[in-house]
Write a protein that holds these residues in place. Structure first.
Motif, PDB file in Angstrom:
ATOM      1  N   GLU A 145     -52.427 -15.027 -41.187  1.00  0.00           N
ATOM      2  CA  GLU A 145     -51.284 -15.622 -41.820  1.00  0.00           C
ATOM      3  C   GLU A 145     -51.775 -16.948 -42.236  1.00  0.00           C
ATOM      4  N   TYR A 146     -52.352 -17.786 -41.668  1.00  0.00           N
ATOM      5  CA  TYR A 146     -52.656 -19.146 -42.260  1.00  0.00           C
ATOM      6  C   TYR A 146     -53.253 -18.970 -43.480  1.00  0.00           C
ATOM      7  N   TYR A 167     -50.880 -18.460 -46.172  1.00  0.00           N
ATOM      8  CA  TYR A 167     -49.972 -19.431 -46.611  1.00  0.00           C
ATOM      9  C   TYR A 167     -50.724 -20.538 -47.388  1.00  0.00           C
ATOM     10  N   ALA A 219     -44.137 -11.494 -40.001  1.00  0.00           N
ATOM     11  CA  ALA A 219     -45.496 -11.420 -39.857  1.00  0.00           C
ATOM     12  C   ALA A 219     -45.916 -10.170 -38.912  1.00  0.00           C
ATOM     13  N   GLN A 248     -42.841 -16.055 -43.602  1.00  0.00           N
ATOM     14  CA  GLN A 248     -43.702 -15.164 -43.816  1.00  0.00           C
ATOM     15  C   GLN A 248     -43.888 -14.969 -42.197  1.00  0.00           C
ATOM     16  N   ASN A 249     -43.777 -15.901 -41.478  1.00  0.00           N
ATOM     17  CA  ASN A 249     -43.860 -15.910 -39.864  1.00  0.00           C
ATOM     18  C   ASN A 249     -42.968 -14.807 -39.521  1.00  0.00           C
ATOM     19  N   LYS A 250     -41.788 -14.905 -40.062  1.00  0.00           N
ATOM     20  CA  LYS A 250     -40.554 -14.023 -39.701  1.00  0.00           C
ATOM     21  C   LYS A 250     -40.821 -12.681 -39.827  1.00  0.00           C
ATOM     22  N   ALA A 255     -44.268 -20.613 -45.163  1.00  0.00           N
ATOM     23  CA  ALA A 255     -44.758 -20.200 -43.889  1.00  0.00           C
ATOM     24  C   ALA A 255     -43.694 -19.680 -42.899  1.00  0.00           C
ATOM     25  N   GLU A 309     -52.811 -14.564 -36.525  1.00  0.00           N
ATOM     26  CA  GLU A 309     -52.591 -15.744 -37.059  1.00  0.00           C
ATOM     27  C   GLU A 309     -53.578 -16.404 -37.928  1.00  0.00           C
TER      28      GLU A 309
END
Length: 70
Positions: free
Chosen positions: A58-59, A62, A51, A47-49, A44, A55
């Motif tokens: 993204e979740y 994940y 993205a 991936q956030n770095k 996570a 949101e």
């Protein structure tokens, strides 16, 4: 002492969540081994770095990746 403060902040944040689906996802995560949780969180964070999607997407990604790795 820092551990206790961190735990309290996490509990406080969870108590603020109203969405049942998010709570169910957290429950699934908490029912996993510490190793699986660590893998999920590492994924996570990476991936956030990188993205550039919403949101929600993204979740979803994940959770799909985490379930796939279980």
């Amino acid at each position: 002492m820092q551990d206790q403060v961190l735990k309290e902040k996490i509990i406080e944040r969870i108590n603020q969540i109203e969405d049942v689906n998010i709570l169910k996802s957290i429950e699934i995560l908490f029912n996993s081994s510490e190793e699986e949780i660590a893998k999920f969180l590492t994924f996570a964070i990476e991936q956030n770095k990188n993205a550039d999607v919403s949101e929600t997407n993204e979740y979803t990604d994940y959770i799909k990746e985490w379930v796939k790795n279980m």
